[in-house]
Motif scaffolding. Structure first.
Motif, PDB file in Angstrom:
ATOM      1  N   GLY A 126       0.815  -1.201   0.000  1.00  0.00           N
ATOM      2  CA  GLY A 126       0.000   0.000   0.000  1.00  0.00           C
ATOM      3  C   GLY A 126       0.855   1.261   0.000  1.00  0.00           C
ATOM      4  N   ALA A 127       0.441   2.257   0.789  1.00  0.00           N
ATOM      5  CA  ALA A 127       1.185   3.517   0.833  1.00  0.00           C
ATOM      6  C   ALA A 127       2.602   3.318   1.339  1.00  0.00           C
ATOM      7  CB  ALA A 127       0.448   4.528   1.708  1.00  0.00           C
ATOM      8  N   ASN A 128       2.806   2.354   2.245  1.00  0.00           N
ATOM      9  CA  ASN A 128       4.161   2.088   2.739  1.00  0.00           C
ATOM     10  C   ASN A 128       5.094   1.623   1.622  1.00  0.00           C
ATOM     11  OD1 ASN A 128       4.030   2.672   5.585  1.00  0.00           O
ATOM     12  ND2 ASN A 128       2.665   0.918   5.790  1.00  0.00           N
ATOM     13  N   GLY A 129       4.532   1.156   0.539  1.00  0.00           N
ATOM     14  CA  GLY A 129       5.353   0.684  -0.567  1.00  0.00           C
ATOM     15  C   GLY A 129       6.098   1.767  -1.302  1.00  0.00           C
ATOM     16  N   ILE A 130       5.739   3.037  -1.071  1.00  0.00           N
ATOM     17  CA  ILE A 130       6.446   4.110  -1.787  1.00  0.00           C
ATOM     18  C   ILE A 130       7.501   4.787  -0.919  1.00  0.00           C
ATOM     19  CG2 ILE A 130       4.412   4.529  -3.218  1.00  0.00           C
ATOM     20  CD1 ILE A 130       4.108   7.226  -1.647  1.00  0.00           C
ATOM     21  N   THR A 131       7.723   4.300   0.302  1.00  0.00           N
ATOM     22  CA  THR A 131       8.713   4.919   1.178  1.00  0.00           C
ATOM     23  C   THR A 131      10.016   4.129   1.144  1.00  0.00           C
ATOM     24  OG1 THR A 131       8.316   3.665   3.219  1.00  0.00           O
ATOM     25  CG2 THR A 131       6.776   5.438   2.710  1.00  0.00           C
ATOM     26  N   LEU A 132      11.098   4.808   1.475  1.00  0.00           N
ATOM     27  CA  LEU A 132      12.401   4.149   1.503  1.00  0.00           C
ATOM     28  C   LEU A 132      12.633   3.378   2.801  1.00  0.00           C
ATOM     29  CD1 LEU A 132      14.629   6.874  -0.189  1.00  0.00           C
ATOM     30  CD2 LEU A 132      13.900   4.681  -1.142  1.00  0.00           C
ATOM     31  N   GLU A 133      11.629   3.335   3.676  1.00  0.00           N
ATOM     32  CA  GLU A 133      11.735   2.454   4.840  1.00  0.00           C
ATOM     33  C   GLU A 133      11.619   0.994   4.422  1.00  0.00           C
ATOM     34  OE1 GLU A 133       9.056   3.500   7.949  1.00  0.00           O
ATOM     35  OE2 GLU A 133       9.503   5.640   7.826  1.00  0.00           O
ATOM     36  N   TYR A 134      11.077   0.767   3.252  1.00  0.00           N
ATOM     37  CA  TYR A 134      10.974  -0.568   2.667  1.00  0.00           C
ATOM     38  C   TYR A 134      11.737  -0.568   1.347  1.00  0.00           C
ATOM     39  CZ  TYR A 134       7.194  -1.140   6.081  1.00  0.00           C
ATOM     40  OH  TYR A 134       6.469  -1.199   7.240  1.00  0.00           O
ATOM     41  N   PRO A 135      12.202  -1.725   0.882  1.00  0.00           N
ATOM     42  CA  PRO A 135      13.061  -1.739  -0.309  1.00  0.00           C
ATOM     43  C   PRO A 135      12.315  -1.701  -1.631  1.00  0.00           C
ATOM     44  CG  PRO A 135      12.829  -3.966   0.533  1.00  0.00           C
ATOM     45  CD  PRO A 135      12.107  -3.072   1.513  1.00  0.00           C
ATOM     46  N   VAL A 136      10.984  -1.797  -1.622  1.00  0.00           N
ATOM     47  CA  VAL A 136      10.258  -2.117  -2.844  1.00  0.00           C
ATOM     48  C   VAL A 136      10.326  -1.011  -3.892  1.00  0.00           C
ATOM     49  CG1 VAL A 136       7.993  -2.674  -3.795  1.00  0.00           C
ATOM     50  CG2 VAL A 136       8.740  -3.724  -1.651  1.00  0.00           C
ATOM     51  N   ILE A 137      10.002   0.236  -3.525  1.00  0.00           N
ATOM     52  CA  ILE A 137       9.991   1.300  -4.538  1.00  0.00           C
ATOM     53  C   ILE A 137      11.393   1.556  -5.069  1.00  0.00           C
ATOM     54  CG2 ILE A 137      10.268   3.251  -2.943  1.00  0.00           C
ATOM     55  CD1 ILE A 137       7.923   3.108  -6.022  1.00  0.00           C
ATOM     56  N   ARG A 138      12.394   1.357  -4.241  1.00  0.00           N
ATOM     57  CA  ARG A 138      13.793   1.523  -4.683  1.00  0.00           C
ATOM     58  C   ARG A 138      14.131   0.474  -5.744  1.00  0.00           C
ATOM     59  NH1 ARG A 138      17.837  -0.927  -2.335  1.00  0.00           N
ATOM     60  NH2 ARG A 138      16.685  -1.255  -0.386  1.00  0.00           N
ATOM     61  N   HIS A 139      13.787  -0.781  -5.465  1.00  0.00           N
ATOM     62  CA  HIS A 139      14.018  -1.826  -6.471  1.00  0.00           C
ATOM     63  C   HIS A 139      13.183  -1.582  -7.723  1.00  0.00           C
ATOM     64  CE1 HIS A 139      16.733  -4.500  -4.382  1.00  0.00           C
ATOM     65  NE2 HIS A 139      15.956  -4.539  -3.320  1.00  0.00           N
ATOM     66  N   MET A 140      11.955  -1.166  -7.529  1.00  0.00           N
ATOM     67  CA  MET A 140      11.066  -0.926  -8.660  1.00  0.00           C
ATOM     68  C   MET A 140      11.644   0.140  -9.588  1.00  0.00           C
ATOM     69  SD  MET A 140       7.032  -0.100  -8.261  1.00  0.00           S
ATOM     70  CE  MET A 140       6.103   0.749  -9.517  1.00  0.00           C
ATOM     71  N   ASN A 141      12.122   1.238  -9.014  1.00  0.00           N
ATOM     72  CA  ASN A 141      12.748   2.295  -9.820  1.00  0.00           C
ATOM     73  C   ASN A 141      14.030   1.806 -10.474  1.00  0.00           C
ATOM     74  OD1 ASN A 141      10.685   3.915  -8.927  1.00  0.00           O
ATOM     75  ND2 ASN A 141      11.998   5.595  -8.277  1.00  0.00           N
ATOM     76  N   ASN A 142      14.861   1.091  -9.720  1.00  0.00           N
ATOM     77  CA  ASN A 142      16.115   0.595 -10.276  1.00  0.00           C
ATOM     78  C   ASN A 142      15.891  -0.329 -11.464  1.00  0.00           C
ATOM     79  OD1 ASN A 142      17.730   1.944  -8.415  1.00  0.00           O
ATOM     80  ND2 ASN A 142      17.883   0.203  -7.030  1.00  0.00           N
ATOM     81  N   LEU A 143      14.896  -1.200 -11.344  1.00  0.00           N
ATOM     82  CA  LEU A 143      14.654  -2.174 -12.405  1.00  0.00           C
ATOM     83  C   LEU A 143      14.213  -1.517 -13.705  1.00  0.00           C
ATOM     84  CD1 LEU A 143      12.966  -4.914 -10.216  1.00  0.00           C
ATOM     85  CD2 LEU A 143      15.066  -5.224 -11.561  1.00  0.00           C
ATOM     86  N   GLU A 144      13.687  -0.299 -13.620  1.00  0.00           N
ATOM     87  CA  GLU A 144      13.352   0.420 -14.848  1.00  0.00           C
ATOM     88  C   GLU A 144      14.611   0.775 -15.639  1.00  0.00           C
ATOM     89  OE1 GLU A 144      10.570   0.779 -16.245  1.00  0.00           O
ATOM     90  OE2 GLU A 144       9.147   0.284 -14.649  1.00  0.00           O
ATOM     91  N   SER A 145      15.751   0.863 -14.978  1.00  0.00           N
ATOM     92  CA  SER A 145      17.034   1.027 -15.680  1.00  0.00           C
ATOM     93  C   SER A 145      17.582  -0.322 -16.112  1.00  0.00           C
ATOM     94  CB  SER A 145      18.054   1.724 -14.782  1.00  0.00           C
ATOM     95  OG  SER A 145      17.711   3.064 -14.549  1.00  0.00           O
TER      96      SER A 145
END
Length: 395
Positions: free
Chosen positions: A350-369
């Motif tokens: 959910g909303a926690n998925g877009i914070t850097l307290e969790y790794p998900v959005i960071r991996h998601m952005n990285n994988l776009e590269s």
């Protein structure tokens, strides 16, 4: 034939298919050492690195102490590990962050491999031991602003001037470029594509950093500018005389990405699984809802499929039967799967998925590269299509 009466081992959500049992003791030891390093040296800090768009230079020294820089190469201070062991290291590094795995991949599979495979003995002695220790950092200059998927159209040129070479051109999207002590630069010459070693501080050579990235922020990405850069002939990689030189290096790096993508997917899946068991909604954990369990199941399938595919390619590489077309299938499948897992995990959090307290959005952005570099998904699909049909669709 009598059926076995031995009870199967307990099911482990983080190793659903028991892939760990397919590894040797040495492979597990290497994997565990890199996993422990990532847990202690990367995970606690990488969110801040990502937010600040930086990665500490001293991390290269610590990775050198871990013996992962050029670990699949032999001699010159390199560990001489198997391809599978190197792949496992890439998986664990990218489970931490794609930027850390990129640092290792560019160092070992692009810059060091280019020198190891195509360089002179003097070049190997000068650079490889220091690079293996992380004392010297390398980068790999092939991509240009107008030449990405078609490296044969590069505009960077090197012309002979007596006993020297003069290089002019521009490279783009170069990992490690600004901090590199040596750049492996590929250029057109009258005799085909050649590689050159350009040390930091060479007159006419600069490597400004690219800013305002929203992906691979825990990684240095640079432009390389060559303005009448004059080099002795001893800076030329003597064994590389065509595009086969840089393409062989790219295949080494792509192999590491096959494993790394599986690591990023695993990190996102584990974050979603753990979160789903502790997040309470409607008086019970969201893991109890059918839709969430379906998402977890689909993520688990992709993570295990990706890891098995990477392991199979690793075994082929160690046996000497791995083809570039196999690597294309691995990169296409595993990066696309990792993107699907990251996006699904983001929804579970959910909303926690877009914070850097969790790794998900960071991996998601990285994988776009990751889905774009070392060959775009479209290009790898065409490589596979060519292998299947015998028809070249690039031109």
């Amino acid at each position: 034939m009598t059926a076995s009466t031995t009870a199967p081992p307990p099911l482990r959500p983080n190793d659903y298919l028991g892939i760990d049992a397919l590894l040797s003791d040495e492979e597990r030891d290497i994997r565990d050492a890199v996993r422990a390093f990532v847990a202690g040296e990367v995970v606690p800090h990488v969110g801040e690195w990502f937010e600040q768009a930086t990665i500490p230079r001293e991390l290269a020294n610590r990775l050198g102490d871990l013996n992962v820089l050029g670990m699949h190469l032999t001699g010159y201070g390199c560990a001489g590990a198997s391809a599978t062991a190197y792949g496992l290291a890439c998986l664990e590094l990218e489970a931490g962050d794609s930027g850390v795995r990129s640092l290792v991949s560019v160092q070992g599979s692009l810059a060091m491999f280019a020198i190891w495979r195509w360089g002179s003995e003097e070049q190997k002695q000068q650079w490889l031991p220091r690079m293996a220790r992380g004392e010297a950092i390398g980068c790999f200059g092939l991509t240009e602003p107008d030449s990405g998927s078609d490296p044969g159209s590069m505009r960077t040129r090197a012309r002979r001037d007596g006993d020297e070479w003069v290089l002019n051109g521009q490279k783009m999207w170069i990992t490690n470029g600004t901090i590199a002590d040596v750049a492996v630069v590929w250029a057109q010459t009258d005799d085909g594509v050649r590689g050159f070693l350009v040390p930091r501080g060479t007159p006419g050579f600069s490597a400004p950093e690219i800013h305002k990235k929203l992906s691979l922020r825990a990684s240095v990405t640079s432009e390389l500018v060559l303005d009448d850069v004059r080099l002795p002939d001893s800076a030329r990689l003597p064994e590389a005389t065509s595009l086969r030189g840089p393409l062989s290096c790219l295949n080494e790096a792509r192999y590491g990405i096959v494993w790394g993508a599986a690591g990023a997917a695993r990190a996102c899946f584990e974050a979603a699984l753990d979160y789903s068991k502790t997040r309470i909604q409607f008086d019970k954990p969201i893991a109890s809802f059918q839709l969430v369990q379906q998402r977890l199941a689909e993520m688990a399938v992709k993570v295990n499929q990706s890891t098995l595919l990477a392991l199979h390619l690793g075994r082929l590489k160690d046996a000497g039967t791995l083809r570039p077309e196999h690597v294309s299938m691995g990169k296409l499948a595993n990066v696309n799967a990792a993107l699907d897992v990251a996006r699904t995990a983001r929804q579970v959090l959910g909303a926690n998925g877009i914070t850097l307290e969790y790794p998900v959005i960071r991996h998601m952005n990285n994988l776009e590269s990751v889905v774009t570099y070392e060959g775009t998904a479209d290009v790898h699909a065409l490589v596979i299509g060519h292998a299947l049909t015998g028809i070249q669709a690039f031109r």
